[in-house]
Design an enzyme around this catalytic site. Structure first.
Site, mmCIF file in Angstrom:
data_model
loop_
_atom_site.group_PDB
_atom_site.id
_atom_site.type_symbol
_atom_site.label_atom_id
_atom_site.label_comp_id
_atom_site.label_asym_id
_atom_site.label_seq_id
_atom_site.Cartn_x
_atom_site.Cartn_y
_atom_site.Cartn_z
ATOM 1 N N SER A 160 0.834 -1.200 0.000
ATOM 2 C CA SER A 160 0.000 0.000 0.000
ATOM 3 C C SER A 160 0.875 1.258 0.000
ATOM 4 O O SER A 160 0.373 2.353 -0.191
ATOM 5 C CB SER A 160 -0.958 -0.004 1.186
ATOM 6 O OG SER A 160 -0.240 -0.248 2.377
ATOM 7 N N HIS A 165 9.900 -1.245 1.645
ATOM 8 C CA HIS A 165 9.802 -1.630 3.059
ATOM 9 C C HIS A 165 9.437 -3.102 3.160
ATOM 10 O O HIS A 165 8.940 -3.698 2.205
ATOM 11 C CB HIS A 165 8.745 -0.786 3.773
ATOM 12 C CG HIS A 165 7.334 -1.061 3.313
ATOM 13 N ND1 HIS A 165 6.852 -0.615 2.096
ATOM 14 C CD2 HIS A 165 6.329 -1.760 3.881
ATOM 15 C CE1 HIS A 165 5.599 -1.005 1.952
ATOM 16 N NE2 HIS A 165 5.250 -1.717 3.008
#
Lengths: 327, 327
Positions: A160, A165
């Site tokens: 999202s 990450h």
């Protein structure tokens, strides 16, 4: 408080995540969501994330300020909560407990457009070391039994946020998929007195047709029964059951594997997970930690949901050949 | 010939589908593929599909010509092949066999824009009857052990054709997910001398909070441990282990359930599967056939792949309330 609920037929657990509770109108197809704009993970925006749990940063820079190369923070919308007790209880024939656990985000780079496939090798080394440090720390929590490190890269793989990450979730239960893997490996060990992963590694190095990359300590391989086109596993050649025993040449192997995938498939969306032993450490003999990288090139549909079977249109031998030749 | 391969750790089978073999450049994100254009499933284009296996058609119209309300044909790109022997064999530590099985397409309507949620009730009745007829016929093949009926509706749920259709795959192996369900139900039966599905039905009718719809013979319910937002199961109130015992009020229940989902979620992409007993029929006492409908509103990502756990942001009690009130 999120709730862990158990399906009474399969014994499958789900997390009912009240933190993210959503009404029908909230489900916008990801493809229609605008990307870009403000990024809370970029350097300079440290006040827009929860405080850092660990960070690798320049000497003298204070926590939660610029000057870092990697940060680990709590997830702002955690699927599980770290505070509280499990409170296991029944509801008629059903079983549930409080959603206790850790949910952390590894911010892999201060730079928005850098990915694991394109960043300097040193950056990849930091990410893999951060995983080890966090696993070692989370093992101290007596309520927890397992930790999963995973990454969603690209919208189609469920990311999202665009900024590179990965995530760490520690759970009060050893998850079903991991139990199946551990039990399967144990059955094999009981039957043959050998680790099934070690046998796979031996056969793959000998057969070569599914081998993608090999260095002194690791192999990258397209598994014989790949579920997805271009699925790739990274396995340590020496038998270790837990990720904490990672060797320093892992970052080279991981970076090269991802960078080849990147070239052959043109920056594909992908997920990876690290499968390691449980906190109990009872699997030392028969279990063997590894990375599973799953590019998301096809849709998982009704047949897969209904059967647990997968239909893979790309033979792993062909996938391995493409990746092997992508110098 | 497609190949069935078994993962030596999990015992999970995959189909390596050579029929659909794909190179890196063939993977175009589904969202970028043009929909519309020529449709091989529309009335008048019968020569563009394999010949029909069964059809419900107007009296006097010849096979593979217009005048039908429903057709079942072989899949033009079958994941499995109906001709040949299994030829089970090993390859070092690995196991494989020929990809023998049936792969059929149920063309649910001659009209391109009609869906199960919007077609006349009679159309839905035809579809559900066709499933029963095909299952009964496929059971006669001694090489096969299980049949899965499933539907992919919408691009995000894996549909590659817009025209309303479902699929039937018959397999030489009882798939893992089904074995788990059957074994789970058997363990419960051995412990309690009752069917776990019957117990679920009793508790749901009594608790009401997850109940969506009920008629004389079926309930539609948001399962206690729903994996996906708005996941819905349809269960027969009377204990039957196999779908062939479907009752005529099933089509009303299915049509109403799908039509409510359609209204609340605005024509969502979804998958459904029918879980029924295996061809052996050994599960009569403890297994209970049912529909599982899974709207595809969120992405399944690394955490789910790595653990078999699911994170569901919509509590089933809230989903049931929305669907119950969508009159």
């Amino acid at each position: 408080m999120p709730e862990l609920r158990k399906d009474p037929i399969h014994g499958r657990w789900v997390i009912i995540s009240t933190e993210r509770s959503r009404r029908p109108s909230d489900f916008v197809p990801e493809e229609r969501k605008p990307m870009g704009g403000f990024c809370p993970l970029c350097e300079g925006n440290e006040d827009r994330t929860p405080p850092e749990i660990i960070a690798y940063r320049d000497n003298g820079t204070p926590p939660n300020s610029p000057g870092w190369t990697l940060r680990v923070v709590s997830n702002k919308f955690p699927a599980l909560r770290i505070e509280g007790d499990l409170n296991r209880e029944g509801e008629g024939i059903y079983d549930k407990m409080n959603g206790i656990g850790a949910h952390e985000v590894v911010i892999e780079t201060p730079r928005h457009h850098e990915t694991l496939a394109t960043m300097p090798l040193k950056g990849v080394a930091h990410v893999l070391t951060a995983y080890r440090d966090r696993i070692a720390d989370l093992k101290n929590d007596q309520r927890l039994r397992y930790v999963l490190v995973f990454k969603n890269h690209g919208v189609a793989a469920g990311a999202s946020l665009e900024h590179s990450h990965s995530q760490i979730i520690a759970l009060p239960i050893i998850p079903r998929r991991v139990v199946e893997e551990i039990e399967g490996a144990k059955n094999y060990f009981n039957y043959k007195d050998r680790c099934v992963f070690c046998d796979i590694i031996r056969q793959e190095i000998q057969q070569k047709s599914r081998l993608i990359l090999e260095n002194n300590a690791f192999i990258s391989v397209a598994p014989f029964a790949s579920r997805f086109p271009f699925e790739t596993w990274i396995l340590p050649k020496t038998h270790y059951s837990s990720y904490e025993h990672m060797n320093s040449s892992l970052y080279e192997q991981a970076a090269q594997t991802l960078s080849r995938m990147n070239r052959v498939l043109n920056d594909p969306p992908y997920n990876y997970v690290i499968h390691t032993s449980s906190f109990s450490g009872l699997e030392a003999e028969h279990y063997h930690w590894h990375f599973e990288i799953m590019p998301k090139l096809t849709k998982v549909a009704g047949f897969e949901w209904g059967t647990g079977f997968y239909i893979n249109p790309t033979p792993p031998e062909e996938a391995a050949e493409y990746l092997r030749e992508a110098k």
